[in-house]
Design a protein around this motif. Structure first.
Motif, PDB file in Angstrom:
ATOM      1  N   ARG A   1      37.395  33.289  31.657  1.00  0.00           N
ATOM      2  CA  ARG A   1      37.246  32.482  32.900  1.00  0.00           C
ATOM      3  C   ARG A   1      38.501  32.091  33.498  1.00  0.00           C
ATOM      4  NH1 ARG A   1      32.799  28.236  30.508  1.00  0.00           N
ATOM      5  NH2 ARG A   1      34.698  28.514  29.101  1.00  0.00           N
TER       6      ARG A   1
ATOM      7  N   SER B   1      39.814  41.500  34.061  1.00  0.00           N
ATOM      8  CA  SER B   1      39.681  40.410  34.535  1.00  0.00           C
ATOM      9  C   SER B   1      41.063  40.002  35.369  1.00  0.00           C
ATOM     10  CB  SER B   1      39.275  39.147  33.830  1.00  0.00           C
ATOM     11  OG  SER B   1      37.967  39.322  33.374  1.00  0.00           O
TER      12      SER B   1
ATOM     13  N   GLN C   1      35.227  38.422  36.865  1.00  0.00           N
ATOM     14  CA  GLN C   1      35.553  37.813  38.391  1.00  0.00           C
ATOM     15  C   GLN C   1      36.326  38.797  39.120  1.00  0.00           C
ATOM     16  OE1 GLN C   1      37.250  33.756  38.330  1.00  0.00           O
ATOM     17  NE2 GLN C   1      37.101  33.966  36.057  1.00  0.00           N
TER      18      GLN C   1
END
Length: 261
Positions: A178, A209, A37
């Motif tokens: 995530r 990340s 992300q």
């Protein structure tokens, strides 16, 4: 019925000339994880230089960061690398996964990227971190990771084998990529400072990340020690491999330095 009239407008052919296009100084390829992300946003900031362009390809990965799942990513690397055509004329190319590079192996990653883009210099966050730490003169390292112990200890062994003594380690103990991408900047800064205040010459924050670009300089100012991170070191190393020697302010000590290539 009457015949329809021709109402089409003639299209005038116009002349044009061409230049070198985007990335006239350097086109850099970047393999980004499907679950990442953070990397693309940070690279837009870190490589915002005249004539430099980044070309991304996403590769499939499992969000559960374990040695077994990371090893499976090896099969995805050639597929992603081939999505950027050779005629793009890359100046350098990188694989954007620190833990994956640790488990698959830096030499194996380099071999795969060279097969897809022959004679293009390549790197990954682990190789880039080693180059950055050498440039910064860090021999006793404070290591911050988000990983569970099995991946973190494997990474420690890679640094130790390169002659970088890992003197202390902090971790968020989080396996889900995530979740790692949503760890807030304040938590990362506080963890970086906690590690950096220990017996070390500098800090490496592992994982593409983790959002680190905005805190590197602040952490260095507090600690009085160099700090780098996965995206930070990888962007710097890719630029230097591509022949971009520009220094940049606002990103800490590393972006004022050249690499021993």
């Amino acid at each position: 019925m009457g015949q329809a009239s021709d109402t089409s407008t003639p299209i005038k052919r116009l002349a044009f000339t061409t230049d070198q296009g985007a990335g006239a100084r350097a086109r850099i390829g970047l393999m980004v994880l499907e679950s990442d992300q953070t990397m693309e946003a940070e690279f837009r900031v870190l490589t915002d230089l005249p004539g430099v362009s980044i070309y991304h390809a996403r590769l499939a990965n499992d969000v559960d960061v374990t040695p077994e799942k990371l090893a499976k990513m090896e099969a995805e690397l050639p597929i992603a690398a081939a999505l950027i055509p050779q005629d793009m004329g890359l100046a350098s190319i990188g694989y954007g996964c620190t833990s994956g590079s640790t488990i698959i192996g830096e030499d194996r990653v380099a071999h795969i990227l060279d097969a897809a883009h022959p004679n293009v210099p390549s790197t990954n966050p682990l190789t880039a971190a080693k180059a950055a730490l050498r440039a910064l003169g860090v021999k006793r390292l404070g290591l911050l990771t988000p990983y569970a112990p099995d991946v973190t200890t494997a990474m420690q062994a890679k640094f130790e084998a390169a002659g970088i003594n890992v003197t202390l380690i902090g971790s968020f103990y989080e396996r889900d990529d995530r979740v790692v991408g949503r760890i807030d900047a304040q938590s990362i800064l506080e963890a970086t400072l906690a590690v950096g205040r220990g017996d070390c010459d500098g800090v490496f924050v592992s994982c593409t990340s983790l959002r680190t670009t905005g805190l590197i300089e602040q952490a260095e100012q507090v600690l009085g020690k160099p700090v780098t991170a996965s995206n930070h070191a990888l962007a710097w190393h890719l630029l230097r491999l591509a022949g971009i020697t520009d220094t940049q302010t606002g990103f800490g000590r590393l972006f004022q330095m050249q690499a021993a290539l």
